[in-house]
Every structure is written in C-alpha cells, then in structure tokens.
Design an enzyme around this catalytic site. Structure first.
Site, PDB file in Angstrom:
ATOM      1  N   LYS A 255      58.188  60.718  42.119  1.00  0.00           N
ATOM      2  CA  LYS A 255      59.546  61.178  42.455  1.00  0.00           C
ATOM      3  C   LYS A 255      60.011  60.440  43.700  1.00  0.00           C
ATOM      4  O   LYS A 255      59.397  60.556  44.766  1.00  0.00           O
ATOM      5  CB  LYS A 255      59.538  62.693  42.710  1.00  0.00           C
ATOM      6  CG  LYS A 255      60.828  63.230  43.365  1.00  0.00           C
ATOM      7  CD  LYS A 255      60.776  64.744  43.615  1.00  0.00           C
ATOM      8  CE  LYS A 255      61.980  65.225  44.433  1.00  0.00           C
ATOM      9  NZ  LYS A 255      61.947  66.670  44.716  1.00  0.00           N
ATOM     10  N   ASP A 260      67.354  64.340  49.771  1.00  0.00           N
ATOM     11  CA  ASP A 260      67.687  65.489  48.933  1.00  0.00           C
ATOM     12  C   ASP A 260      68.523  66.486  49.731  1.00  0.00           C
ATOM     13  O   ASP A 260      67.996  67.304  50.476  1.00  0.00           O
ATOM     14  CB  ASP A 260      66.387  66.155  48.435  1.00  0.00           C
ATOM     15  CG  ASP A 260      66.658  67.364  47.546  1.00  0.00           C
ATOM     16  OD1 ASP A 260      67.822  67.530  47.124  1.00  0.00           O
ATOM     17  OD2 ASP A 260      65.696  68.112  47.267  1.00  0.00           O
ATOM     18  N   LYS A 267      71.612  72.438  50.369  1.00  0.00           N
ATOM     19  CA  LYS A 267      70.584  73.092  51.189  1.00  0.00           C
ATOM     20  C   LYS A 267      71.205  73.564  52.508  1.00  0.00           C
ATOM     21  O   LYS A 267      72.179  72.975  52.976  1.00  0.00           O
ATOM     22  CB  LYS A 267      69.465  72.091  51.510  1.00  0.00           C
ATOM     23  CG  LYS A 267      68.548  71.767  50.352  1.00  0.00           C
ATOM     24  CD  LYS A 267      67.463  70.796  50.796  1.00  0.00           C
ATOM     25  CE  LYS A 267      66.559  70.422  49.628  1.00  0.00           C
ATOM     26  NZ  LYS A 267      65.764  71.553  49.131  1.00  0.00           N
ATOM     27  N   ASP A 278      61.551  63.110  50.702  1.00  0.00           N
ATOM     28  CA  ASP A 278      61.523  63.584  49.324  1.00  0.00           C
ATOM     29  C   ASP A 278      61.234  62.457  48.310  1.00  0.00           C
ATOM     30  O   ASP A 278      61.241  62.685  47.113  1.00  0.00           O
ATOM     31  CB  ASP A 278      62.839  64.301  48.992  1.00  0.00           C
ATOM     32  CG  ASP A 278      62.667  65.370  47.928  1.00  0.00           C
ATOM     33  OD1 ASP A 278      61.535  65.842  47.746  1.00  0.00           O
ATOM     34  OD2 ASP A 278      63.668  65.711  47.271  1.00  0.00           O
ATOM     35  N   ASP A 337      69.630  71.548  43.132  1.00  0.00           N
ATOM     36  CA  ASP A 337      68.548  71.280  44.092  1.00  0.00           C
ATOM     37  C   ASP A 337      67.179  71.203  43.404  1.00  0.00           C
ATOM     38  O   ASP A 337      66.199  70.821  44.020  1.00  0.00           O
ATOM     39  CB  ASP A 337      68.553  72.367  45.182  1.00  0.00           C
ATOM     40  CG  ASP A 337      67.759  71.958  46.414  1.00  0.00           C
ATOM     41  OD1 ASP A 337      67.423  70.754  46.519  1.00  0.00           O
ATOM     42  OD2 ASP A 337      67.496  72.830  47.261  1.00  0.00           O
ATOM     43  N   GLU A 339      66.074  68.979  41.486  1.00  0.00           N
ATOM     44  CA  GLU A 339      66.410  67.660  40.937  1.00  0.00           C
ATOM     45  C   GLU A 339      65.188  66.804  40.626  1.00  0.00           C
ATOM     46  O   GLU A 339      65.250  65.916  39.787  1.00  0.00           O
ATOM     47  CB  GLU A 339      67.333  66.911  41.922  1.00  0.00           C
ATOM     48  CG  GLU A 339      66.651  66.165  43.068  1.00  0.00           C
ATOM     49  CD  GLU A 339      65.868  67.064  44.041  1.00  0.00           C
ATOM     50  OE1 GLU A 339      66.105  68.286  44.030  1.00  0.00           O
ATOM     51  OE2 GLU A 339      65.015  66.548  44.773  1.00  0.00           O
ATOM     52  N   ARG A 341      62.413  67.366  39.073  1.00  0.00           N
ATOM     53  CA  ARG A 341      61.944  67.456  37.673  1.00  0.00           C
ATOM     54  C   ARG A 341      62.865  66.700  36.735  1.00  0.00           C
ATOM     55  O   ARG A 341      62.448  66.201  35.699  1.00  0.00           O
ATOM     56  CB  ARG A 341      61.787  68.939  37.289  1.00  0.00           C
ATOM     57  CG  ARG A 341      63.046  69.727  37.347  1.00  0.00           C
ATOM     58  CD  ARG A 341      62.796  71.239  37.434  1.00  0.00           C
ATOM     59  NE  ARG A 341      62.394  71.686  38.774  1.00  0.00           N
ATOM     60  CZ  ARG A 341      62.123  72.948  39.097  1.00  0.00           C
ATOM     61  NH1 ARG A 341      62.178  73.889  38.166  1.00  0.00           N
ATOM     62  NH2 ARG A 341      61.779  73.266  40.323  1.00  0.00           N
TER      63      ARG A 341
END
Ligand code: BES
Ligand code: MN
Ligand code: ZN
Length: 491
Positions: A255, A260, A267, A278, A337, A339, A341
C-alpha cells in the site's frame, strides 16, 4: 537520502590501540574477564578497565551493555567503549550490542576490536542498522564530521565477505526508512516512482503503470482513491529474476498512499501529519526488493506497489459511491478513509493474473485498529496458509521483528454486506483489522498462499527502537529477506 556509513575491515592488532583516536570498543564478559584487546587497553590506561570491573556499577551491568570510559589517561582515544558480552551469544544479542555501540558514535570514528568473536558479522549488521539519521531536511550546523566504522578482526577478508549480504539488507532497511520518513510534499507518487525506477541501476526490471494503463486494466477501486489528488496514481512493478527461469515468483504487494487525509471522510486535524507514513507497505516492498537485488538472491520475486494520494476535492470519491474493481466485484465506498484496501485489492488481483505467483504477501498501514490490538510491538499477520504463515513468523522472530498471527473467518464477512453492491469497504468498529483482511481475501484466488501484514503500528514509531532512532523502523525488510532465503531460494 541517507546512506550507510562505510565500514572498513582491518587486521586485529591490540598493540595498535595505543595510536588510535576516536572511540575504541573492547569486550569484557559479564563475569569480568577481558579479551586480548581489552587487556591491552587496560595496560595502556593503567588499569582503567580492571577498576571498572571491580566497581559496584559493573555488577549491575547486563549482557550487551556498553560502559564508556572517557579520555582514559595514557591513551589517545576520546573514549574506551567497554562492551559487556558473554562468550556465547545469539545473533540477535550480537546485533543489539552492535546497535548500542554505534548509537553514541555519530560523526565519530569507532573502531571495534572484534578479534575472533564468532558473531562479528551480526554485530556489524547491528551497527549498520542503527547507524541511521534522517536529517536531510535540517540545515547543516557547522561542518558535520563524517563518521567512520572500523572493525578489527583476526580474519578481516572473511568477515567482510560474510557481512556483504547482511549490509545489502541493511541498505534495503535504510531505503525503506528514508521513504517512510520523507514528507508527502517531497515523496509524491511521481517521486516515489522515480526512486523505484532508479533501482534499474542495481538490476531490477521496473515498469511504471500510469493512469491510462490502470484505466485500461479496470483498476477502478485504486483510481477512485487517487482521483481527488493532483498527483497521478501509479502502480510500480519491480521484478528480480534471480531464480530458475520457470519458477513461479513470490509476489510482494504494498500500500503506497503517499498521504492519507481520509478524503471526503476527512480525518481530524490532530495527528494527521502522521499519515505521511501511509505508504509504509510500499516502502517495505521497495526496500526488500533493493536488498534482494543487492545481495543477488537466487529467487524470483516481484514487487508491486499502488501509489496514490487520498485527498478531498471536487473530483474526490464521495461516501456512498459504488466502484468496480479489476476483478469485477463492485464496492460501495461507505468511508473514503478506508482507502488502503481499495488500492490493494486491484494490485493483488493484477499480481495474481499477471504473475501466477507461488505466494502473495501484502503489506499495508491498513488499520488504526491493529494498533489498538497489538500496539507498536507486533505487526498483525493474517493468512490463508499455515505453512507460509509459520515460515514467515519464524523468519520474523529470527530477525527480531515482532509479528503476531490474527484470525480470519467467514463469520466476519457478514459485516461487509452491502445493500446495493457486492460488498462495502468497511465493516464497522468490531474487529476492524480482521474485516479489512477479510475484504482483501475476497481478491485472493482460492489456491494462492497469501499473507496480509497490517503494519500500521510498526512502520513508524515515536520512540527509539533497538535498531532505529524514532520515526521509520524499516520493519519487515529483514523478515521478508529471510523468508525468501529460507523458502524460495535455490541452493
Ligand atoms: N492509514 C489508515 C490506518 C492507520 C491509522 C495507519 C493509524 C497508521 C496509523 C487507514 O487508511 C485508515 O484510515 N483506516 C481507518 C479505517 C476505518 C475508516 C474503517 C481506521 O483505521 O480508522
Ligand atoms: Mn485512511
Ligand atoms: Zn490509509
């Protein structure tokens, strides 16, 4: 980028300590017996080490401790670092000792009198791992002296050869840390791809798939994450072909969310700056590929990373949007959020379709819930294959990287049911890390051994660890390298 301090291997000559400058490390056992170099340094310093051994403080010293004697009389050195080490020690103990030694020696010359110690290579690896600072964005203060590490051995050429593959792995770890520490205005998707492309120079085959390619492939879930950002989404593919021509590769999938914000499901402001890490999963994949290439591993390994930025904007994905994955399954995006996956599911599918891998391991800073469950000591390990999983857990343990297996199970799938699509992208608060893993498993073909590593808690930490200063750890590079050596490498 920070690079490894060069390490010189020289002949062991205890008498030469008299002329040495900088710091010199000598070894003493916990019961107070000195090796040859320690005896020599003890004579030169008129018994300083003997007095240390007789002191109350020494009785409390633990194996692996370093006791520094500053400016000992009768010598040129700035400090004698007395390393308390039992004669028999494990590779991990030797590494930890090396890391402790180098911790206080930044910008200095450190000479380690290793002699004929049998774990000298691990000690050297520990030094290389800990010899790291991310200071390329700090204005230089005065002239920063270049440090130097010298290892004095009774067989320096042999030791140097034994250290070469270990130092290759340390270089991979440092690369991962650099990527994870780098702020998001520097490490954009484009810059990340550029740093990966640079690894063509060490023998990796690299391809960068651009947005038009990803559209053609149907990677809509991945693209839906990046569509609110000015930075183009990309997938980087790295191939290391060190094994037999026809051997199916191991696929490492990462990933790479360079930042993010949460997207429209924004967030909270406090702590959002941490989301610069991230892309940690992609960072580990890049660092592991670097390590394998540098040590010329006799295995076929392919690394794939999804590089995107999750930003809110007029084009951003809305909560409630439905998108189709490359596999064909549709996803209702309840929360923008969740994201990671969405990025991974398309890259996982592509990796299996294109490479028919012998196994797939994905790494992601996927859920805050894994930090609640396991803290910063262990990554969460999810797997559909006991053999591969146990081999990984063993590799992680021998590399001193915390890893703990978590369950998967059909029952959790209930939480991912969507009213209007094949699934939704979040499963509510209970078992948040497990439902994320269940989501990923829907994109793993039945017969493919797979491990998902949730590294949200271990990729970057706010305290110094044994091997790294606070910030990025490089967790996983060494375990993956070991797994490749143990399970995938031809003799
Ligand atoms: N990148 C985060 C997970 C994360 C949290 C990594 C803290 C490192 C430290 C991920 O994309 C995320 O936002 N996950 C959400 C999922 C939720 C919306 C289902 C989370 O964990 O809160
Ligand atoms: Mn998120
Ligand atoms: Zn994320």
């Amino acid at each position: 980028m920070s690079s490894l301090t060069p390490i010189r291997f020289v002949d062991y000559d205890p008498k030469a300590i008299a002329e040495m400058t900088g710091r010199v490390a000598v070894m003493v056992t916990p019961d107070g017996s000195m090796d040859q170099a320690a005896r020599s340094a003890n004579r030169m310093s008129k018994g300083a080490i003997a007095r240390l051994i007789d002191s109350e403080g020494f009785k409390k010293a633990k194996a692996g401790d370093v006791i520094s004697l500053g400016w000992p009389a009768g010598m040129q050195v700035e400090a004698l670092d007395v390393l308390v080490l039992p004669r028999k020690l494990s590779p991990v103990e030797a590494r930890q000792a090396g890391a402790k030694l180098v911790k206080g020696a930044a910008g200095k010359r450190l000479t380690v009198m290793a002699g004929s110690m049998n774990k000298a290579a691990d000690l050297t690896l520990g030094m290389a791992l800990r010899d790291y600072a991310f200071d390329n964005h700090k204005s230089p203060k005065g002239n920063k002296p270049e440090g130097e590490v010298v290892v004095a051995s009774k067989s320096p050429a042999e030791l140097e050869a034994a250290c070469a593959p270990l130092l290759a792995v340390a270089e991979g770890v440092h690369m991962t840390r650099d990527l994870v520490n780098e702020p998001a205005n520097v490490l954009t998707t484009t810059e990340f791809a550029r740093r990966i492309e640079e690894m063509k120079g060490i023998g990796l085959e690299v391809e960068i798939l651009e947005e038009t390619d990803l559209e053609k492939l149907g990677m809509r879930t991945l693209l839906s994450v990046g569509q609110g950002s000015e930075s183009p989404s990309k997938v980087a593919v790295m191939q290391w072909k060190g094994g037999a021509k026809d051997a199916a590769p191991l696929a490492l999938v990462g990933k790479g969310v360079v930042f993010d914000t949460g997207g429209i499901s924004l967030k909270p402001a406090a702590g959002m700056e941490e989301m610069t890490m991230d892309m940690g999963g992609a960072g580990v994949v890049a660092g592991a590929m670097r390590a394998l290439a540098l040590r010329k591993a006799k295995a076929n390994v392919v690394g794939l990373v999804g590089l995107v930025e999750n930003m809110p904007s007029g084009n951003a994905t809305r909560p409630g949007d439905v998108v189709k994955s490359m596999k064909g399954d549709t996803v209702e995006i309840i929360n923008t959020d969740a994201e990671g996956r969405l990025v991974l599911c398309d890259v996982l599918w592509y990796a299996q379709e294109r490479f028919k891998p012998a196994g797939v391991i994905d790494l992601a800073t996927l859920t805050g819930a894994i930090i609640i469950g396991l803290g910063h000591e262990n990554a969460g390990v999810f797997s559909n294959d006991d053999d591969l999983c146990n081999a990984f857990l063993k590799a992680a343990k021998s590399e001193d990287e915390g890893a703990w297996r978590m369950p998967l199970g059909k029952a959790y799938d209930e939480q991912l049911k969507s009213r209007i699509a094949d699934m939704k992208n979040v499963g509510g608060r209970p078992a948040g890390s497990i439902t994320a893993a269940q989501f990923l498993q829907r994109f793993i073909k039945d017969d493919v051994p797979w491990i998902h590593l949730d590294i949200a808690g271990v990729a970057s930490v706010s305290k110094d660890t044994d091997y790294a200063p606070k910030g990025a750890t490089g967790w996983g590079v060494m375990a993956l390298n070991r797994l490749v050596a143990d399970k995938f490498e031809a003799e």
